[in-house]
Enzyme design. Structure first.
Site: not given
Ligand code: BES
Ligand code: ZN
Ligand code: MN
Length: 499
Positions: A266, A271, A278, A289, A348, A352
């Protein structure tokens, strides 16, 4: 830091500092016994005083140890002999090297003692020492123009063995340890670089540099190429950003007629969450990220440098995830490269979306196995914290091998279930799937989503969201980006060759 191996009698060698790793048990082990004798019982005195006991990761320095030619002696605790691991050696050398630099010492020596461990190979031990020290000394300071004090740097480290026959084995350990540490440092650098520097284009440049220096074929797909291919899921995320997205492909194929192992990382260079923005707090960490992609890139570089006889293909889908007038919105439906349609519930959950197309794409290489690495979910931070990488996948064999590599490198993995019974959580009313499954089992539903883009190829997904970034120093991981995954993947590849 220049690292040399030398034949000599370490007790007699002059040095600014002599670093000796020691176990906590009494009676003393051989090196400590020798030093104690030379220093007329001073070591026994120190142990009796309780100031230093040789406990794991304890560091103790003292000056002018009369009898030794070294100006300072640093004792580095290894703890109990029966609990010895290579990762503990790494931690010990990480802590020691940082302490030595802090003292302002420029050159130090350490003995290569036989019998630290019976189960580990001599060369592997040297490699671990070098990794610990080099990784522990890592700093990210490209942007510091006002140095608070003069930058301290260790210039030279001499590893001394009294057995001339061991020199070449030790030198091999130094070389491997150095190449791997430099690979990890490259991944850390890319993850620490802010998103205005580490853009998708910069990652593509980095890949091209590797292609110029090593037998690695590098192909960059541009936005237009991806449009022609119909990578609707990846391009959906890229649509919000004005930075050109790059689909970076690295092929290292030293073996004729062998299927490659595919590594997918990835590579979201920033992000923000997109329209599902966020919160501001700690958003700056989202420059990291792309840590999965950085690990894949570095792994391929290291494999090429080590001449590993294994075919690899690495893919970095690289883009930013930003809100804008052209960004995808909740409710939008994307058609992925596979043809499957995806309802975007939360912009967010972009990782995936980009991985879906990368995973589909990599099937054209007919790989023997696919491993993807991604800072994918906050949920894995809740589940495992910083102590383990979340692992889910379809192949018990692959998972077992990654587990072993994790134990050896200290980049431990922990499995979560990839049961089909979680699939209903990501079924959409209007498309084939939706890109989030709600609050519960966030790491699992993300992996189940990815699994729908894998055919019959053994596959493992590694969620490194909790282990890619640390807010406080660890033994050989200074705070900031950890370069997680490079050592795990390289160890996995090396062990695959030994099978
Ligand atoms: N890049 C983030 C995940 C992440 C969180 C990486 C904390 C490093 C530290 C990912 O793209 C994300 O935002 N995931 C969301 C998914 C949700 C919206 C289903 C998450 O985990 O909150
Ligand atoms: Zn992310
Ligand atoms: Mn994200």
């Amino acid at each position: 830091m220049d690292i040399k191996v030398k034949k000599g009698r370490w007790l007699q060698e002059p040095a600014d500092l002599l670093l000796v790793p020691v176990f906590e048990e009494k009676p003393f082990d051989a090196p400590l016994k020798a030093i104690d004798k030379l220093l007329k019982g001073k070591i026994s005195e120190i142990f009796d005083s309780g100031e230093f006991k040789g406990k794991a990761k304890e560091v103790f320095v003292f000056h002018a140890p009369g009898g030794l030619k070294a100006k300072r002696l640093l004792l580095a605790g290894l703890g109990e002999r029966k609990k010895f691991t290579l990762d503990l050696l790494r931690e010990t050398f990480g802590k020691s090297a940082a302490a030595i630099r802090k003292l302002g010492v420029k050159r130090f020596s350490s003995p290569l003692i036989e019998g630290l461990s019976k189960k580990d190979k001599f060369r592997d031990m040297v490699q671990s020492m070098v990794e610990g020290a080099m990784l522990g000394l890592y700093e990210f300071n490209f942007y510091k123009t006002e140095s608070e004090e003069e930058r301290k740097e260790i210039e030279a480290w001499t590893l001394i063995t009294d057995d001339g026959k061991k020199v070449s084995e030790a030198e091999k350990g130094v070389k491997i340890g150095r190449i791997i540490s430099e690979g990890v440092s490259l991944a850390r650098d890319l993850g620490n670089e802010p998103s205005n520097a580490a853009t998708p284009s910069r990652l593509a440049e980095e890949a091209k540099t590797i292609g110029n220096e090593f037998p690695v074929r590098v192909t960059i797909l541009e936005r237009q190429d991806m449009e022609e291919l119909k990578m609707g899921s990846f391009l959906g995320v890229a649509r919000g950003s004005e930075e050109p997205p790059k689909f970076i492909i690295l092929e290292y194929t030293p073996v004729k007629n062998a299927k490659p192992i595919a590594l997918v990382g990835k590579s979201v260079t920033f992000d923000s969450g997109g329209i599902s923005l966020k919160p501001a707090e700690k958003m700056e960490q989202m420059k990291g990220d792309m840590s999965g992609g950085a690990a894949v890139l570095s792994t391929i570089k290291v494999a090429a440098q080590l001449n590993l006889p294994v075919n690899l293909v690495g893919i970095l889908p690289a883009t930013e995830n930003l809100p804008s007038g052209t960004a995808i919105k909740p409710g939008d439906i994307l058609t992925s490269l596979s043809g499957k349609t995806i309802e975007v519930i939360n912009t967010d959950a972009e990782g995936r979306l980009i991985l879906a197309d990368a995973l589909t794409y990599v099937h054209r290489y007919k790989p023997e196995a696919i491993i993807d690495m991604a800072t994918l979910t906050g949920a894995v931070v809740i589940a495992l914290g910083g102590e383990a990488i979340g692992m889910l996948g379809t192949s018990d064999d692959l998972k077992e091998r990654l587990k072993k590599a994790g134990e050896k490198t200290g980049e431990r993995v922990w499995e979560l279930p990839l049961w089909e019974s979680y699939y209903p959580l990501i079924k959409s009313d209007v498309a084939d799937m939706k890109n989030t499954g709600g609050r519960s089992a966030g790491t699992i539903t993300a992996a189940v989503f990815l699994s729908k883009f894998i055919d019959d190829i053994p596959w493992v997904h590694l969620d490194i969201a909790g282990t890619a970034w640390f807010e406080t120093d660890r033994s050989y991981i200074p705070k900031g980006n950890a370069g997680t995954g490079v050592r795990l993947l390289i160890q996995f590849l090396i062990d695959s060759l030994r099978r």
